[in-house]
Each structure stands twice: as C-alpha cells, then as structure tokens.
Design an enzyme around this catalytic site. Structure first.
Site, PDB file in Angstrom:
ATOM      1  N   ILE A   1      32.557  31.564  46.703  1.00 26.86           N
ATOM      2  CA  ILE A   1      32.517  32.208  45.390  1.00 26.86           C
ATOM      3  C   ILE A   1      31.280  31.762  44.602  1.00 26.86           C
ATOM      4  O   ILE A   1      31.200  31.947  43.400  1.00 26.86           O
ATOM      5  CB  ILE A   1      33.799  31.895  44.555  1.00 26.86           C
ATOM      6  CG1 ILE A   1      34.254  30.448  44.777  1.00 26.86           C
ATOM      7  CG2 ILE A   1      34.921  32.845  44.886  1.00 26.86           C
ATOM      8  CD1 ILE A   1      33.321  29.374  44.601  1.00 26.86           C
ATOM      9  N   CYS A   2      30.328  31.146  45.328  1.00 22.67           N
ATOM     10  CA  CYS A   2      29.170  30.534  44.686  1.00 22.67           C
ATOM     11  C   CYS A   2      27.998  31.508  44.609  1.00 22.67           C
ATOM     12  O   CYS A   2      27.698  32.192  45.589  1.00 22.67           O
ATOM     13  CB  CYS A   2      28.774  29.318  45.515  1.00 22.67           C
ATOM     14  SG  CYS A   2      27.294  28.527  44.930  1.00 22.67           S
ATOM     15  N   THR A   3      27.342  31.560  43.457  1.00 23.72           N
ATOM     16  CA  THR A   3      26.153  32.417  43.343  1.00 23.72           C
ATOM     17  C   THR A   3      24.906  31.588  43.004  1.00 23.72           C
ATOM     18  O   THR A   3      23.897  32.131  42.576  1.00 23.72           O
ATOM     19  CB  THR A   3      26.358  33.505  42.265  1.00 23.72           C
ATOM     20  OG1 THR A   3      26.677  32.858  41.024  1.00 23.72           O
ATOM     21  CG2 THR A   3      27.448  34.478  42.633  1.00 23.72           C
TER      22      THR A   3
ATOM     23  N   GLY B   1      29.481  27.637  48.960  1.00 23.10           N
ATOM     24  CA  GLY B   1      30.833  28.088  48.595  1.00 23.10           C
ATOM     25  C   GLY B   1      30.968  29.610  48.615  1.00 23.10           C
ATOM     26  O   GLY B   1      30.020  30.332  48.291  1.00 23.10           O
TER      27      GLY B   1
END
Ligand code: IMP
Length: 329
Positions: A174-176, A172
């Site tokens: 916005i995924c970390t 994603g």
C-alpha cells in the site's frame, strides 16, 4: 553494493542436498531482537488496520508476534498491552514515533509492561531516530528501529546499539513512497545491504513489506533476515481491527475489510493530521476468515523451503542458501 537492485520476484533459491527426513523435524525458532525469541519468524505489521489485541494475541498463540501500532491514543495502546499481558503474552511489543508525545507514550508503555519498543518511522536513518534511541536506552527494553535499506543506515542504527533493525523503504503493498518521492531500494538488495553490516554487530533483521507469499518469506530469511513483518497477507483476516463490510445481496455479495497505509490520506484524515506528505493508499480486501489459515500456509511453505535447502533450523538455512537471478539482463 550491487549496481542494480533485486526484488523478491527477481530471484529464486537454489536447491541443495538434503538429509531432512520429515518437515516436522524442522525448527523455525528465531530471534526477533537480541534478547527475544519466537517459534515462527512472522510478525504482523504495526498498522492500524492490522495489529491490535486480537491479532497480537492470536499470533503469539501460534508462535509469532504482533507489534501494536501507535496510531491511537496513548491510553488505547497501553490498554492493548495490558490486556495482552493479562492473557499471558510474555513478549509485549509496542510502537512509538520520534516526535510529539513519544516520551510520554514510551513511559506509559513501559509501565504497562511492554518489553520491546519499536521506533518506527518512514526514514530511520535520521537524526531524530538517534536521539529517540538514546532516550529509550534509559529503560530496560529491547529496541527495534527502522525503517532502513542501506549499509550506512544499518551502521548508524547498530552503532546506536539497537536490538533489531527493520528493513524496507518502499516495498509495502500500500506504499507509494517510490512513486511520490523516487526513493527506495528493492527489498532483496536492501536486506543484503543491511545484512553486510548487521552480521558483524549480531543484530537481527526484520524484513518489512512486500511479502506476497511464503516463498517471499523463504527468500527474506535466506538473505539474512531473522523474521518478516507482514501487512497485506494478514489484511482482511478476522483478527484485524475494523468491521467486515458487505457489498451486494445474496447470492451476489462480497465481504471485505479495509487495509490502508499508515501515511494514506484516509489514515491521516481519521487521525486529524494535516493531509500532506501522503505516501500510502487505502484499499479493500476480500474477507479471509481466521488468520490461522494464512499462518499455517506460511509455516508449511517455510518447512518445505528448509527441506529444499537441507536445513534443520534458521541458522543452518540462512548460512547455506544461494540464489539465482530470475531475470534476463
Ligand atoms: P505489506 O505487507 O506489503 O502490505 O507491507 C506492510 C508494510 O508497509 C508495513 O509494515 C510498513 O513498513 C509499510 N507501510 C505501512 N503504511 C505505509 C504507508 O502509508 N506508506 C509506505 N509504507 C507503509
């Protein structure tokens, strides 16, 4: 399983002989779950800055689907499902988790008419997932379960008799997760791993996260996904929840909306949750106007992709396309 992982940008699809005369002859109809079909293989992400009533209603009109997020009260999620039903939406998809009040949420959503339940957790290959699937089975709904990225996880969900699996650990925008935990599987490889198993069980794949353009959608479908879930591409659109902000003054101003990960600090803070296990970020996205332009763009790109593959529908397309690695090793 490959020893190295491939992401969307690491491959290109190989053109094939085509007898598709017009792109309008191409049928993009697909399965979301075992028992539900949509006209376009596009699902909006069940995130609180992407899918509530407006987005789900609009996408359904265009032949896609929106899955309502679970980051609100049970009443709020139920109200959205009821409103969609009143507007004539026949496929009503809503999310639940695997802990807390998920049983009450499930019951209320089913009562309101939801016919697809998406059990959505960060790591779907989990004991609590199996328990939740078993609990859901007493209701007459199709079950989407995820997220996963391996063949073992696919076997686990298919043996628990889900109706679709959602694939994506870490892709994603916005995924970390990959940064904070070191875990993840590049998305092309993840889809391949899962498809090896789901094809035997005839369970559809939803490729979730990391889609940057219509070419990525074409790649996901070529690898065996039957639909894709989209966050970033739809973020900033008129139909997403949240207000349009203005920065600066005429003529030097910018309009924007917020887009944030469900596990971002901002999201957890607003929900009153403990501010730990942060695995997402929050960002601003320039206002994009109505989602119809984004959907049209994806649809046009897909029709072209199918013509390069000489395929008139999803099953012809998925079975026939090969790819080449776009990297030097
Ligand atoms: P995008 O289309 O690349 O923006 O990816 C959207 C997907 O990212 C969603 O459908 C979720 O699977 C995933 N996602 C949403 N919120 C978070 C988060 O906070 N951390 C990790 N992944 C997330």
């Amino acid at each position: 399983m490959t020893k190295f992982g491939l992401s969307y940008d690491d491959i290109l699809l190989i053109p094939k002989y085509s007898d598709v005369i017009s792109r309008s002859h191409i049928d993009l109809k697909t399965r979301i779950t075992k028992n539900f079909k949509i006209k376009l293989p596009i699902i909006s992400a069940n995130m609180d800055t992407i899918t509530e009533f407006e987005m789900a209603n609009k996408l359904y009109e265009f032949g896609g689907l929106g899955i309502i997020h679970r980051f609100c009260s049970i009443d709020e999620e139920v109200e959205i499902i009821k409103k969609l039903s009143e507007k004539g939406n026949k496929i009503l998809a809503a999310s639940i988790g695997v802990s807390g009040e998920y049983k009450n949420r499930l019951e209320a959503l089913v009562d309101a008419g939801a016919n697809i339940i998406c059990i959505d957790i960060a790591h779907g290959h989990h004991k609590l997932m199996a328990e939740t699937i078993r609990y859901c089975k007493q209701y007459k709904v199709d079950i989407i379960a995820g997220n996963i990225a391996t063949s073992d996880a696919a076997k686990f969900l298919c043996e628990n008799k889900v109706d679709a699996v959602k694939v994506g650990i870490g892709p994603g925008s916005i995924c970390t997760t990959r940064i904070n935990t070191g875990f993840g599987v590049p998305q092309i490889t993840a889809i391949e791993n899962v498809y090896e198993v789901t094809k035997k069980f005839d369970v559809p794949i939803i490729a979730d996260g990391g889609i940057k353009n219509s070419g990525d959608v074409a790649k996901a479908l070529a690898l065996g996904a039957e639909s894709v879930m989209i966050g970033a591409l739809f973020s900033g659109c008129k139909e997403t929840p949240g207000t349009i902000h203005k920065e600066g003054n005429f003529p030097n101003y910018r309009l924007y909306k917020q887009y944030r990960g469900s596990a971002s600090l901002e999201s957890k803070f607003e929900r009153g949750e403990k501010e730990k296990n942060i695995e997402g970020v929050s960002t601003t996205i320039n206002y994009k106007g109505p989602v119809k332009y984004v959907v049209k763009n994806i649809e046009d790109g897909l029709r072209s992709a199918f013509s390069y593959a000489g395929a008139k529908n999803i099953s012809e397309y998925c079975k026939s396309v090969k790819y080449i690695q776009n990297i030097e090793i």
